[in-house]
Design a protein around this motif. Structure first.
Motif, PDB file in Angstrom:
ATOM      1  N   MET A   1      44.889 -22.462  78.571  1.00 34.82           N
ATOM      2  CA  MET A   1      44.844 -21.163  77.947  1.00 34.82           C
ATOM      3  C   MET A   1      45.948 -21.081  76.905  1.00 34.82           C
ATOM      4  O   MET A   1      47.083 -21.394  77.184  1.00 34.82           O
ATOM      5  CB  MET A   1      45.004 -20.104  79.033  1.00 34.82           C
ATOM      6  N   SER A   2      45.608 -20.648  75.721  1.00 29.66           N
ATOM      7  CA  SER A   2      46.584 -20.534  74.636  1.00 29.66           C
ATOM      8  C   SER A   2      47.471 -19.314  74.831  1.00 29.66           C
ATOM      9  O   SER A   2      47.029 -18.267  75.300  1.00 29.66           O
ATOM     10  CB  SER A   2      45.836 -20.429  73.307  1.00 29.66           C
ATOM     11  N   SER A   3      48.748 -19.453  74.467  1.00 30.13           N
ATOM     12  CA  SER A   3      49.667 -18.316  74.573  1.00 30.13           C
ATOM     13  C   SER A   3      49.524 -17.378  73.373  1.00 30.13           C
ATOM     14  O   SER A   3      50.061 -16.288  73.376  1.00 30.13           O
ATOM     15  CB  SER A   3      51.101 -18.814  74.695  1.00 30.13           C
ATOM     16  N   ASP A   4      48.789 -17.807  72.352  1.00 33.32           N
ATOM     17  CA  ASP A   4      48.579 -16.993  71.153  1.00 33.32           C
ATOM     18  C   ASP A   4      47.158 -16.434  71.191  1.00 33.32           C
ATOM     19  O   ASP A   4      46.192 -17.157  70.947  1.00 33.32           O
ATOM     20  CB  ASP A   4      48.788 -17.850  69.906  1.00 33.32           C
ATOM     21  N   PRO A   5      46.999 -15.132  71.476  1.00 27.84           N
ATOM     22  CA  PRO A   5      45.654 -14.573  71.598  1.00 27.84           C
ATOM     23  C   PRO A   5      44.868 -14.573  70.287  1.00 27.84           C
ATOM     24  O   PRO A   5      43.647 -14.545  70.299  1.00 27.84           O
ATOM     25  CB  PRO A   5      45.901 -13.140  72.082  1.00 27.84           C
ATOM     26  N   GLY A   6      45.551 -14.632  69.144  1.00 23.22           N
ATOM     27  CA  GLY A   6      44.854 -14.640  67.861  1.00 23.22           C
ATOM     28  C   GLY A   6      44.495 -16.026  67.362  1.00 23.22           C
ATOM     29  O   GLY A   6      43.840 -16.171  66.331  1.00 23.22           O
ATOM     30  N   ALA A   7      44.899 -17.056  68.084  1.00 24.89           N
ATOM     31  CA  ALA A   7      44.673 -18.428  67.625  1.00 24.89           C
ATOM     32  C   ALA A   7      43.190 -18.733  67.466  1.00 24.89           C
ATOM     33  O   ALA A   7      42.775 -19.331  66.472  1.00 24.89           O
ATOM     34  CB  ALA A   7      45.321 -19.425  68.576  1.00 24.89           C
ATOM     35  N   LEU A   8      42.376 -18.329  68.432  1.00 22.50           N
ATOM     36  CA  LEU A   8      40.943 -18.607  68.368  1.00 22.50           C
ATOM     37  C   LEU A   8      40.304 -17.876  67.191  1.00 22.50           C
ATOM     38  O   LEU A   8      39.495 -18.455  66.461  1.00 22.50           O
ATOM     39  CB  LEU A   8      40.256 -18.212  69.673  1.00 22.50           C
ATOM     40  N   ALA A   9      40.709 -16.631  66.965  1.00 23.95           N
ATOM     41  CA  ALA A   9      40.164 -15.864  65.841  1.00 23.95           C
ATOM     42  C   ALA A   9      40.529 -16.512  64.513  1.00 23.95           C
ATOM     43  O   ALA A   9      39.686 -16.620  63.613  1.00 23.95           O
ATOM     44  CB  ALA A   9      40.664 -14.426  65.892  1.00 23.95           C
ATOM     45  N   ARG A  10      41.786 -16.947  64.376  1.00 22.08           N
ATOM     46  CA  ARG A  10      42.209 -17.619  63.130  1.00 22.08           C
ATOM     47  C   ARG A  10      41.455 -18.923  62.931  1.00 22.08           C
ATOM     48  O   ARG A  10      41.068 -19.264  61.815  1.00 22.08           O
ATOM     49  CB  ARG A  10      43.716 -17.844  63.127  1.00 22.08           C
ATOM     50  N   GLN A  11      41.230 -19.646  64.015  1.00 25.94           N
ATOM     51  CA  GLN A  11      40.493 -20.906  63.936  1.00 25.94           C
ATOM     52  C   GLN A  11      39.055 -20.659  63.469  1.00 25.94           C
ATOM     53  O   GLN A  11      38.542 -21.378  62.623  1.00 25.94           O
ATOM     54  CB  GLN A  11      40.506 -21.588  65.302  1.00 25.94           C
ATOM     55  N   LYS A  12      38.433 -19.617  63.998  1.00 33.19           N
ATOM     56  CA  LYS A  12      37.052 -19.301  63.597  1.00 33.19           C
ATOM     57  C   LYS A  12      36.990 -18.820  62.149  1.00 33.19           C
ATOM     58  O   LYS A  12      36.063 -19.168  61.417  1.00 33.19           O
ATOM     59  CB  LYS A  12      36.456 -18.261  64.543  1.00 33.19           C
ATOM     60  N   LEU A  13      37.986 -18.035  61.724  1.00 35.80           N
ATOM     61  CA  LEU A  13      38.025 -17.578  60.344  1.00 35.80           C
ATOM     62  C   LEU A  13      38.183 -18.760  59.397  1.00 35.80           C
ATOM     63  O   LEU A  13      37.513 -18.838  58.370  1.00 35.80           O
ATOM     64  CB  LEU A  13      39.154 -16.570  60.133  1.00 35.80           C
ATOM     65  N   GLU A  14      39.033 -19.712  59.732  1.00 34.79           N
ATOM     66  CA  GLU A  14      39.209 -20.900  58.900  1.00 34.79           C
ATOM     67  C   GLU A  14      37.916 -21.702  58.835  1.00 34.79           C
ATOM     68  O   GLU A  14      37.532 -22.211  57.780  1.00 34.79           O
ATOM     69  CB  GLU A  14      40.358 -21.766  59.422  1.00 34.79           C
ATOM     70  N   ARG A  15      37.222 -21.797  59.944  1.00 35.46           N
ATOM     71  CA  ARG A  15      35.926 -22.503  59.970  1.00 35.46           C
ATOM     72  C   ARG A  15      34.916 -21.801  59.071  1.00 35.46           C
ATOM     73  O   ARG A  15      34.158 -22.449  58.347  1.00 35.46           O
ATOM     74  CB  ARG A  15      35.416 -22.560  61.401  1.00 35.46           C
ATOM     75  N   ALA A  16      34.923 -20.464  59.086  1.00 36.10           N
ATOM     76  CA  ALA A  16      34.020 -19.696  58.221  1.00 36.10           C
ATOM     77  C   ALA A  16      34.350 -19.928  56.746  1.00 36.10           C
ATOM     78  O   ALA A  16      33.456 -20.112  55.917  1.00 36.10           O
ATOM     79  CB  ALA A  16      34.096 -18.211  58.567  1.00 36.10           C
ATOM     80  N   ARG A  17      35.648 -19.933  56.409  1.00 35.09           N
ATOM     81  CA  ARG A  17      36.060 -20.190  55.024  1.00 35.09           C
ATOM     82  C   ARG A  17      35.601 -21.574  54.568  1.00 35.09           C
ATOM     83  O   ARG A  17      35.113 -21.747  53.457  1.00 35.09           O
ATOM     84  CB  ARG A  17      37.575 -20.097  54.897  1.00 35.09           C
ATOM     85  N   GLU A  18      35.782 -22.564  55.424  1.00 42.00           N
ATOM     86  CA  GLU A  18      35.354 -23.923  55.093  1.00 42.00           C
ATOM     87  C   GLU A  18      33.848 -23.978  54.898  1.00 42.00           C
ATOM     88  O   GLU A  18      33.355 -24.675  54.006  1.00 42.00           O
ATOM     89  CB  GLU A  18      35.790 -24.898  56.183  1.00 42.00           C
ATOM     90  N   SER A  19      33.108 -23.235  55.692  1.00 48.44           N
ATOM     91  CA  SER A  19      31.651 -23.222  55.569  1.00 48.44           C
ATOM     92  C   SER A  19      31.213 -22.595  54.251  1.00 48.44           C
ATOM     93  O   SER A  19      30.312 -23.117  53.582  1.00 48.44           O
ATOM     94  CB  SER A  19      31.024 -22.459  56.741  1.00 48.44           C
ATOM     95  N   VAL A  20      31.855 -21.493  53.855  1.00 48.26           N
ATOM     96  CA  VAL A  20      31.532 -20.860  52.569  1.00 48.26           C
ATOM     97  C   VAL A  20      31.845 -21.826  51.435  1.00 48.26           C
ATOM     98  O   VAL A  20      31.065 -21.968  50.490  1.00 48.26           O
ATOM     99  CB  VAL A  20      32.288 -19.521  52.400  1.00 48.26           C
ATOM    100  N   GLN A  21      32.970 -22.533  51.532  1.00 50.91           N
ATOM    101  CA  GLN A  21      33.324 -23.499  50.492  1.00 50.91           C
ATOM    102  C   GLN A  21      32.286 -24.620  50.425  1.00 50.91           C
ATOM    103  O   GLN A  21      31.913 -25.063  49.337  1.00 50.91           O
ATOM    104  CB  GLN A  21      34.716 -24.065  50.739  1.00 50.91           C
ATOM    105  N   LYS A  22      31.788 -25.068  51.572  1.00 50.48           N
ATOM    106  CA  LYS A  22      30.764 -26.118  51.582  1.00 50.48           C
ATOM    107  C   LYS A  22      29.470 -25.640  50.930  1.00 50.48           C
ATOM    108  O   LYS A  22      28.791 -26.407  50.246  1.00 50.48           O
ATOM    109  CB  LYS A  22      30.502 -26.585  53.010  1.00 50.48           C
TER     110      LYS A  22
END
Length: 92
Positions: A1-22
């Motif tokens: 379990m991650s100690s940073d509750p926003g880590a998963l959200a940031r990871q998903k947002l970065e994945r979305a940005r990469e997808s838009v760029q693709k």
């Protein structure tokens, strides 16, 4: 379990940005302006939901100098450029 509750959200947002760029990269590769429009639509929805879509302006055609998506702006007499790009190109 991650100690940073926003880590998963940031990871998903970065994945979305990469997808838009693709999608933009595919649009350049296939010379398909419709794909650029779809990626812009996704970016606008993300902004409406309060998420930064990331720096996708280089994947838009420039309304000032006519630079094609994926290429740099061309300096012309008159219009000012900011960081090598016309400001009009950076607006959604």
């Amino acid at each position: 379990m991650s100690s940073d509750p926003g880590a998963l959200a940031r990871q998903k947002l970065e994945r979305a940005r990469e997808s838009v760029q693709k999608v933009h990269q595919a649009a350049v590769r296939h010379r398909d302006p419709g794909l650029h429009e779809l990626a812009d639509d996704i970016s606008e929805v993300a902004l409406a939901l309060g998420h930064d879509a990331g720096p996708v302006q280089e994947w838009r055609a420039c309304p000032v100098c006519g630079a094609e998506p994926g290429s740099n702006c061309v300096r012309k007499p008159g219009p000012e450029m900011v960081n090598g790009m016309h400001p009009e190109r950076t607006r959604l």
